[in-house]
Structures are given as C-alpha cells and as structure tokens.
Design a protein around this motif. Sequence first.
Motif, mmCIF file in Angstrom:
data_model
loop_
_atom_site.group_PDB
_atom_site.id
_atom_site.type_symbol
_atom_site.label_atom_id
_atom_site.label_comp_id
_atom_site.label_asym_id
_atom_site.label_seq_id
_atom_site.Cartn_x
_atom_site.Cartn_y
_atom_site.Cartn_z
ATOM 1 N N PRO A 15 0.832 -1.204 0.000
ATOM 2 C CA PRO A 15 0.000 0.000 0.000
ATOM 3 C C PRO A 15 0.868 1.256 0.000
ATOM 4 C CG PRO A 15 -0.086 -1.090 2.144
ATOM 5 C CD PRO A 15 0.698 -1.976 1.231
ATOM 6 N N ALA A 16 0.340 2.325 -0.553
ATOM 7 C CA ALA A 16 1.083 3.578 -0.677
ATOM 8 C C ALA A 16 1.588 4.095 0.667
ATOM 9 C CB ALA A 16 0.214 4.628 -1.362
ATOM 10 N N GLU A 17 0.872 3.795 1.743
ATOM 11 C CA GLU A 17 1.265 4.322 3.060
ATOM 12 C C GLU A 17 2.628 3.810 3.524
ATOM 13 O OE1 GLU A 17 -2.085 2.231 3.271
ATOM 14 O OE2 GLU A 17 -2.293 3.855 1.841
ATOM 15 N N VAL A 18 3.077 2.685 2.999
ATOM 16 C CA VAL A 18 4.359 2.130 3.453
ATOM 17 C C VAL A 18 5.459 2.231 2.398
ATOM 18 C CG1 VAL A 18 3.202 0.557 5.058
ATOM 19 C CG2 VAL A 18 3.896 -0.279 2.796
ATOM 20 N N VAL A 19 5.129 2.757 1.229
ATOM 21 C CA VAL A 19 6.132 2.913 0.169
ATOM 22 C C VAL A 19 6.785 4.281 0.318
ATOM 23 C CG1 VAL A 19 6.499 3.065 -2.321
ATOM 24 C CG2 VAL A 19 4.964 1.322 -1.378
ATOM 25 N N LEU A 20 8.099 4.277 0.355
ATOM 26 C CA LEU A 20 8.878 5.498 0.525
ATOM 27 C C LEU A 20 9.643 5.794 -0.763
ATOM 28 C CD1 LEU A 20 10.285 4.475 4.002
ATOM 29 C CD2 LEU A 20 8.389 6.044 3.565
ATOM 30 N N SER A 21 10.214 6.972 -0.859
ATOM 31 C CA SER A 21 11.030 7.314 -2.019
ATOM 32 C C SER A 21 12.282 8.036 -1.548
ATOM 33 C CB SER A 21 10.238 8.165 -3.005
ATOM 34 O OG SER A 21 9.610 9.238 -2.355
ATOM 35 N N ARG A 22 13.338 7.904 -2.358
ATOM 36 C CA ARG A 22 14.596 8.574 -2.031
ATOM 37 C C ARG A 22 15.344 8.890 -3.317
ATOM 38 N NH1 ARG A 22 19.001 5.268 -2.629
ATOM 39 N NH2 ARG A 22 18.604 3.057 -2.614
ATOM 40 N N VAL A 23 16.294 9.792 -3.178
ATOM 41 C CA VAL A 23 17.132 10.188 -4.301
ATOM 42 C C VAL A 23 18.134 9.079 -4.574
ATOM 43 C CG1 VAL A 23 18.912 11.820 -5.028
ATOM 44 C CG2 VAL A 23 16.840 12.645 -3.875
ATOM 45 N N GLN A 24 18.257 8.705 -5.846
ATOM 46 C CA GLN A 24 19.222 7.686 -6.264
ATOM 47 C C GLN A 24 20.444 8.338 -6.909
ATOM 48 O OE1 GLN A 24 18.727 4.286 -5.968
ATOM 49 N NE2 GLN A 24 20.584 3.670 -6.992
ATOM 50 N N LYS A 160 1.807 9.870 -6.947
ATOM 51 C CA LYS A 160 2.171 9.247 -8.220
ATOM 52 C C LYS A 160 2.131 7.717 -8.088
ATOM 53 C CE LYS A 160 5.642 9.177 -11.800
ATOM 54 N NZ LYS A 160 6.785 9.775 -12.416
ATOM 55 N N TYR A 161 2.629 7.185 -6.965
ATOM 56 C CA TYR A 161 2.599 5.737 -6.737
ATOM 57 C C TYR A 161 1.147 5.238 -6.650
ATOM 58 C CZ TYR A 161 3.149 1.194 -4.511
ATOM 59 O OH TYR A 161 3.069 -0.152 -4.210
ATOM 60 N N LYS A 162 0.286 5.965 -5.935
ATOM 61 C CA LYS A 162 -1.133 5.582 -5.833
ATOM 62 C C LYS A 162 -1.780 5.520 -7.214
ATOM 63 C CE LYS A 162 -1.960 7.616 -1.321
ATOM 64 N NZ LYS A 162 -2.570 8.748 -0.607
ATOM 65 N N LYS A 163 -1.497 6.509 -8.044
ATOM 66 C CA LYS A 163 -2.059 6.523 -9.401
ATOM 67 C C LYS A 163 -1.540 5.336 -10.204
ATOM 68 C CE LYS A 163 -2.894 9.457 -13.411
ATOM 69 N NZ LYS A 163 -3.854 8.520 -13.880
ATOM 70 N N TRP A 164 -0.248 5.026 -10.077
ATOM 71 C CA TRP A 164 0.316 3.872 -10.779
ATOM 72 C C TRP A 164 -0.373 2.582 -10.328
ATOM 73 C CZ3 TRP A 164 2.799 -0.472 -8.922
ATOM 74 C CH2 TRP A 164 3.325 -1.318 -9.892
ATOM 75 N N GLU A 166 -3.446 2.225 -9.271
ATOM 76 C CA GLU A 166 -4.776 2.196 -9.876
ATOM 77 C C GLU A 166 -4.715 1.920 -11.374
ATOM 78 O OE1 GLU A 166 -6.416 6.023 -8.941
ATOM 79 O OE2 GLU A 166 -6.430 5.611 -6.795
ATOM 80 N N ASP A 167 -3.762 2.556 -12.064
ATOM 81 C CA ASP A 167 -3.696 2.460 -13.523
ATOM 82 C C ASP A 167 -3.053 1.166 -14.020
ATOM 83 O OD1 ASP A 167 -4.810 4.971 -13.509
ATOM 84 O OD2 ASP A 167 -2.979 6.013 -14.127
ATOM 85 N N GLU A 168 -2.018 0.674 -13.319
ATOM 86 C CA GLU A 168 -1.255 -0.469 -13.825
ATOM 87 C C GLU A 168 -0.910 -1.523 -12.779
ATOM 88 O OE1 GLU A 168 2.254 0.546 -16.144
ATOM 89 O OE2 GLU A 168 1.504 2.601 -16.294
ATOM 90 N N GLY A 169 -0.535 -1.073 -11.612
ATOM 91 C CA GLY A 169 0.040 -1.968 -10.614
ATOM 92 C C GLY A 169 -0.813 -3.158 -10.240
ATOM 93 N N VAL A 170 -2.080 -2.914 -9.964
ATOM 94 C CA VAL A 170 -2.976 -3.993 -9.548
ATOM 95 C C VAL A 170 -3.154 -4.998 -10.684
ATOM 96 C CG1 VAL A 170 -5.353 -4.511 -8.850
ATOM 97 C CG2 VAL A 170 -4.116 -2.621 -7.774
ATOM 98 N N ASN A 171 -3.240 -4.514 -11.910
ATOM 99 C CA ASN A 171 -3.389 -5.425 -13.053
ATOM 100 C C ASN A 171 -2.155 -6.300 -13.256
ATOM 101 O OD1 ASN A 171 -5.967 -4.528 -13.710
ATOM 102 N ND2 ASN A 171 -5.196 -2.914 -15.028
ATOM 103 N N LYS A 172 -0.971 -5.749 -13.017
ATOM 104 C CA LYS A 172 0.271 -6.497 -13.249
ATOM 105 C C LYS A 172 0.654 -7.398 -12.083
ATOM 106 C CE LYS A 172 2.499 -3.217 -16.371
ATOM 107 N NZ LYS A 172 3.611 -2.283 -16.536
ATOM 108 N N PHE A 173 0.353 -6.956 -10.842
ATOM 109 C CA PHE A 173 0.895 -7.636 -9.674
ATOM 110 C C PHE A 173 -0.146 -8.147 -8.677
ATOM 111 C CE2 PHE A 173 4.189 -4.855 -11.302
ATOM 112 C CZ PHE A 173 5.243 -5.736 -11.419
ATOM 113 N N GLY A 174 -1.412 -7.891 -8.925
ATOM 114 C CA GLY A 174 -2.455 -8.338 -8.012
ATOM 115 C C GLY A 174 -2.897 -7.234 -7.076
ATOM 116 N N ALA A 175 -3.906 -7.553 -6.294
ATOM 117 C CA ALA A 175 -4.469 -6.590 -5.352
ATOM 118 C C ALA A 175 -3.408 -6.155 -4.340
ATOM 119 C CB ALA A 175 -5.668 -7.191 -4.631
ATOM 120 N N VAL A 176 -3.547 -4.942 -3.865
ATOM 121 C CA VAL A 176 -2.622 -4.420 -2.859
ATOM 122 C C VAL A 176 -2.738 -5.281 -1.607
ATOM 123 C CG1 VAL A 176 -2.083 -2.436 -1.396
ATOM 124 C CG2 VAL A 176 -2.764 -2.088 -3.785
ATOM 125 N N ALA A 177 -1.597 -5.696 -1.079
ATOM 126 C CA ALA A 177 -1.568 -6.526 0.124
ATOM 127 C C ALA A 177 -1.847 -5.679 1.366
ATOM 128 C CB ALA A 177 -0.219 -7.224 0.248
#
Length: 180
Positions: A15-24, A160-164, A166-177
């Motif tokens: 779920p988006a609440e536990v996904v973080l982002s950082r500079v690479q 942006k992650y939440k939108k992804w 909805e648009d693609e992620g669930v279709n490619k990888f299954g329902a959000v755990a």
Amino acid sequence: MNFREFINECRRPFPAEVVLSRVQVTTATSALVVYYIDARHVSERLNQLVPGHWSDTYQTVAVGDQHGIQCSLFATVDDHTARVSDIGTKQANDDMGGLKAMYSDAFKRAAVKFGIGVSLYAQPTTWVPEEKGGVKYLKKNKAGKPAYLTDEAQVALGDKYKKWLEDEGVNKFGAVAKID
C-alpha cells in the motif's frame, strides 16, 4: 498454500502508506528517484505468508575492493524449502558507516527474488526537478548538491505511486496486500 500461490502473494504490491522514495542519482538541478520499502515490511509479508517457516542468514563477502553483506533467505512452503540470496553494499550517500544499511539492503534484495517488492522496480523512471512552480522538491547536502527530497516531493511521489497502482500496478501484480 503451494509454492506458486506463495510467489503470487509475495508479488502483491504494498500500500502507498508504506512505500517510501529517495534520491538515487542527481544532476545539478534534478534527481532520479526510486521507491522502496522498509525491511520490516518484508519481514511482515513473510510472517503473513509463511509464519514460522522462513529464516535468514548473513555473511560478509568481497565486492570488488569493497565488502558487502550476503543474505540467504529461506522459505518453506508445502514441505519444500527454497533459498534465495543477494548482496547488500554500502550506498554512496550513506554517511552512517553503512553496516545496518547493508544488512537491510541484502535482505530486501534477496526477498525480491521471491517477488516481495518486485512491483517497485516496475515504476516508471522518475526525475524530480529541484524546483517547479515555486515549490521546492529537493534539499541540498553540505556540498550544495541536490540530495534529499522535501516533504512536498514525498507527498507528490506518494500520489504518483497511488495513481500507478490504480492504472497499472494492480493489473500487473495483483491486489494491494494488507499490512497489519
């Protein structure tokens, strides 16, 4: 649960609440951003799927002229034990010595081989400007280079992650755990 079901459950996005982002990586005015999860969420996913039937071991390994930590991760599903391994290395921007980060990196990288967090690698490449429309997205380090995301950037990247999802992620990888 059989092994195929285990892998399918591992692959489910977080779920988006536990996904973080950082500079690479940075340029003079922008930064490449990656998404990641905390190692505790990897442990929790394994505890949900195979409670009491997974383990991890670590050893120091040579990585060129540096050293890294290799994690071997074991999961027993349907009386079959599978082992995956990967190596964590010191990050270039890690000012804290890096040992804890290497263990965490090795653990998460090994878990990806079971599918845990693999959806994060499917994210589109994301470059963040230092500033856009009067909103600052990057903070500079002591050397004056863009190095860290602002709170505003974290919010925008979370959206942006939440939108992804909805648009693609669930279709490619299954329902959000669910995360307990």
